[in-house]
Motif scaffolding. Structure first.
Motif, short mmCIF file in Angstrom:
data_model
loop_
_atom_site.label_atom_id
_atom_site.label_comp_id
_atom_site.label_asym_id
_atom_site.label_seq_id
_atom_site.Cartn_x
_atom_site.Cartn_y
_atom_site.Cartn_z
N ALA A 1 42.04 47.78 51.53
CA ALA A 1 42.22 47.12 50.98
C ALA A 1 42.62 48.87 49.92
O ALA A 1 43.11 50.03 50.42
CB ALA A 1 40.35 47.53 50.12
N PRO A 2 43.11 49.07 48.51
CA PRO A 2 44.03 49.94 48.09
C PRO A 2 42.56 50.94 48.21
O PRO A 2 42.99 52.47 48.67
CB PRO A 2 43.98 49.42 46.71
CG PRO A 2 44.86 48.13 46.17
CD PRO A 2 43.52 47.43 47.26
N GLU A 3 41.55 51.31 48.41
CA GLU A 3 39.88 52.09 48.10
C GLU A 3 40.59 52.62 49.18
O GLU A 3 40.29 53.88 49.44
CB GLU A 3 38.79 51.53 48.36
CG GLU A 3 39.26 50.36 46.38
CD GLU A 3 38.64 49.48 46.28
OE1 GLU A 3 38.86 48.89 44.98
OE2 GLU A 3 39.39 48.99 47.36
N CYS A 4 41.50 52.37 50.59
CA CYS A 4 41.20 52.63 51.86
C CYS A 4 41.87 54.19 51.33
O CYS A 4 42.19 54.97 51.87
CB CYS A 4 41.84 52.36 52.68
SG CYS A 4 40.31 50.64 52.88
N LEU A 5 43.38 54.02 50.82
CA LEU A 5 43.32 55.15 50.62
C LEU A 5 43.72 56.36 50.18
O LEU A 5 43.70 57.83 50.73
CB LEU A 5 45.06 54.82 49.59
CG LEU A 5 46.33 53.20 49.69
CD1 LEU A 5 46.53 53.51 48.26
CD2 LEU A 5 46.99 54.23 51.13
N ALA A 6 42.29 56.46 49.92
CA ALA A 6 41.58 57.97 49.44
C ALA A 6 40.50 58.08 50.32
O ALA A 6 39.97 58.80 50.36
CB ALA A 6 40.41 57.43 48.17
N ALA A 7 40.54 56.81 51.02
CA ALA A 7 38.76 57.39 52.89
C ALA A 7 39.17 57.60 53.99
O ALA A 7 38.56 57.94 54.90
CB ALA A 7 37.57 56.37 52.11
N ALA B 1 31.64 51.70 53.39
CA ALA B 1 31.54 51.60 51.57
C ALA B 1 32.77 50.38 51.94
O ALA B 1 32.72 49.46 51.23
CB ALA B 1 32.60 52.31 51.16
N ASN B 2 32.76 49.85 53.42
CA ASN B 2 34.21 48.76 53.43
C ASN B 2 33.25 48.58 55.59
O ASN B 2 34.51 48.91 56.38
CB ASN B 2 35.56 49.53 54.24
CG ASN B 2 36.10 48.71 53.94
OD1 ASN B 2 36.02 47.27 53.91
ND2 ASN B 2 37.43 48.97 54.66
#
Length: 427
Positions: free
Chosen positions: A333-339, A62-63
């Protein structure tokens, strides 16, 4: 609404479930001796590599622009322990109770030779046809020494079951998939071999399916994990098809098994993962190869924590670790906080640098060539630098939009009466 309809849209433009060709990529990915030695040096002497599971691989896909995660995952480094030593531990995880509940539910689904599992599979993927009896289903032993041995044993079991032309249930097979030039091993809950030579991935989760539907975010995460398993199976399918002479097909609809309503009884739904499969394949292809990232680092770079005798306490100074981590570029990215376990460390650094990435990918895309929040504020201010001229057209649209937004804000504040502006809460 059912899980496939409400949670995962049916995408018909992708045809990724076609029989995999017998290509060189069907063989097991093997890291070169030089790369293995370099990855060992990055981990530190005597540190065993941490396996990369499907959940982490889906997050990596995803990243794909994050070189830091690609290198750390490819080297098998424990990012959670690394984040703890850096002083920015991850604030999420699964409770021990959830592990026990999930294991108990999986054992119930697979009891009696997988009778209930196969019943659910027929009910969702082949309604109206009788499910095979337990004595008609082969359950090969997949035990072997080491991940390479288990992956080879799984490939052999898949070949034998496909050649036999019967039913087979593989419990926790181990599959190899190449990630940025480095081998990774993933382990689905189960794989079912059909008499027609097709294979179905089974994903067993402990979150409930209430009235035929489940939480959208959890179903989406399960679909991304299952897509990783399908992708790994496609590589084996090409090899098995060449050896057996049969058309081997990895089905693009996986079986998601969950507790029914508020009970511990299993129910299932067929989830179409073609969209997730295509996305994962494309993103993994974009990943920079691990050897290229490692070659760009200083020769003395290592992420060794230098654990104490208890095997848990890191003795290496955090400053040294931070210097090693910062030597590899990240794409926070802020989405990284959950992954990602290192997300809190990356967020802290991003905020210290004033990087616009901390505001999210959408904001970052809208700001064009402006890299820091300081540059954004300077461009928006009346005394800031003039917008850079574009020789082929108008001025930079990001700067123009910022100037316009700042002017509108100033007009709105000027309209507030002076006495109201002095009241608490009006700023």
């Amino acid at each position: 609404m059912s899980v496939p309809d409400a949670r995962l849209p049916q995408v018909n433009v992708f045809r990724d479930s076609r029989p995999a060709p017998a290509a060189p990529g069907a063989e097991q990915p093997v890291a070169t001796p030089g790369l293995r030695q370099r990855l060992t040096e990055l981990r530190g002497p005597g540190v065993r590599p941490r396996s990369l599971d499907a959940r982490a691989l889906a997050a990596l896909a995803a990243n794909p622009g994050c070189r830091r995660r690609a290198l750390l995952d490819g080297a098998g480094i424990d990012k959670g322990a690394l984040a703890q030593a850096l002083g920015s531990p991850a604030a999420y995880g699964q409770s021990q109770f959830a592990f026990v509940r999930g294991n108990a539910f999986e054992a119930r689904v697979k009891a009696d030779g997988g009778t209930e599992l196969l019943r659910l599979l027929h009910e969702r993927l082949a309604p109206g046809t009788p499910a095979p009896s337990p004595d008609e289903v082969a359950t090969p032993d997949l035990s072997a020494a080491g991940p390479e041995g288990r992956a080879a044993r799984t490939a052999l079991a898949l070949r034998e079951a496909t050649a036999a032309g019967g039913w087979a249930l593989l419990d926790h097979p181990l599959l190899a998939v190449e990630v940025a030039g480095s081998p990774a091993y993933v382990e689905p809950d189960a794989v079912v071999v059909h008499p027609d030579g097709s294979w179905t991935v089974v994903e067993i989760k402990s979150f409930p399916m209430i009235d035929g539907s489940a939480d959208a975010a959890k179903v989406g995460a399960a679909a991304r994990q299952a897509a990783v398993y399908v992708l790994a199976l496609e590589q084996v399918a090409g090899h098995v098809g060449a050896r057996t002479g049969r058309a081997v097909r990895v089905r693009d609809r996986v079986l998601l098994v969950c507790p029914k309503d508020f009970s511990n009884l299993p129910t299932a739904a067929a989830v179409d993962v073609r969209k997730q499969l295509a996305t994962t394949r494309r993103q993994l292809t974009r990943l920079t190869r691990v050897e290229e990232i490692a070659a760009a680092l200083p020769a003395e770079t290592t992420f060794d924590l230098r654990l104490a005798d208890d095997g848990k306490t890191a003795t290496r100074p955090p400053e040294e670790l931070a210097e090693a981590v910062e030597a590899v570029g990240a794409a926070y990215a802020p989405e990284c906080l959950a992954a990602c376990e290192l997300a809190f460390h990356c967020r802290k650094r991003s905020r210290q640098d004033g990087a616009v990435e901390a505001l999210g990918r959408g904001v970052r895309g809208e700001l064009g060539g402006l890299r820091t929040i300081e540059e954004v504020l300077a461009a928006a201010g009346p005394d800031g630098p003039e917008p850079p001229a574009d020789p082929d057209g108008p001025d930079d649209p990001a700067v123009v939009a910022l100037r316009r937004a700042a002017a509108l804000r100033a007009e709105a504040l000027a309209a507030v009466p002076a006495q109201r502006a002095k009241e608490p809460g009006c700023h």
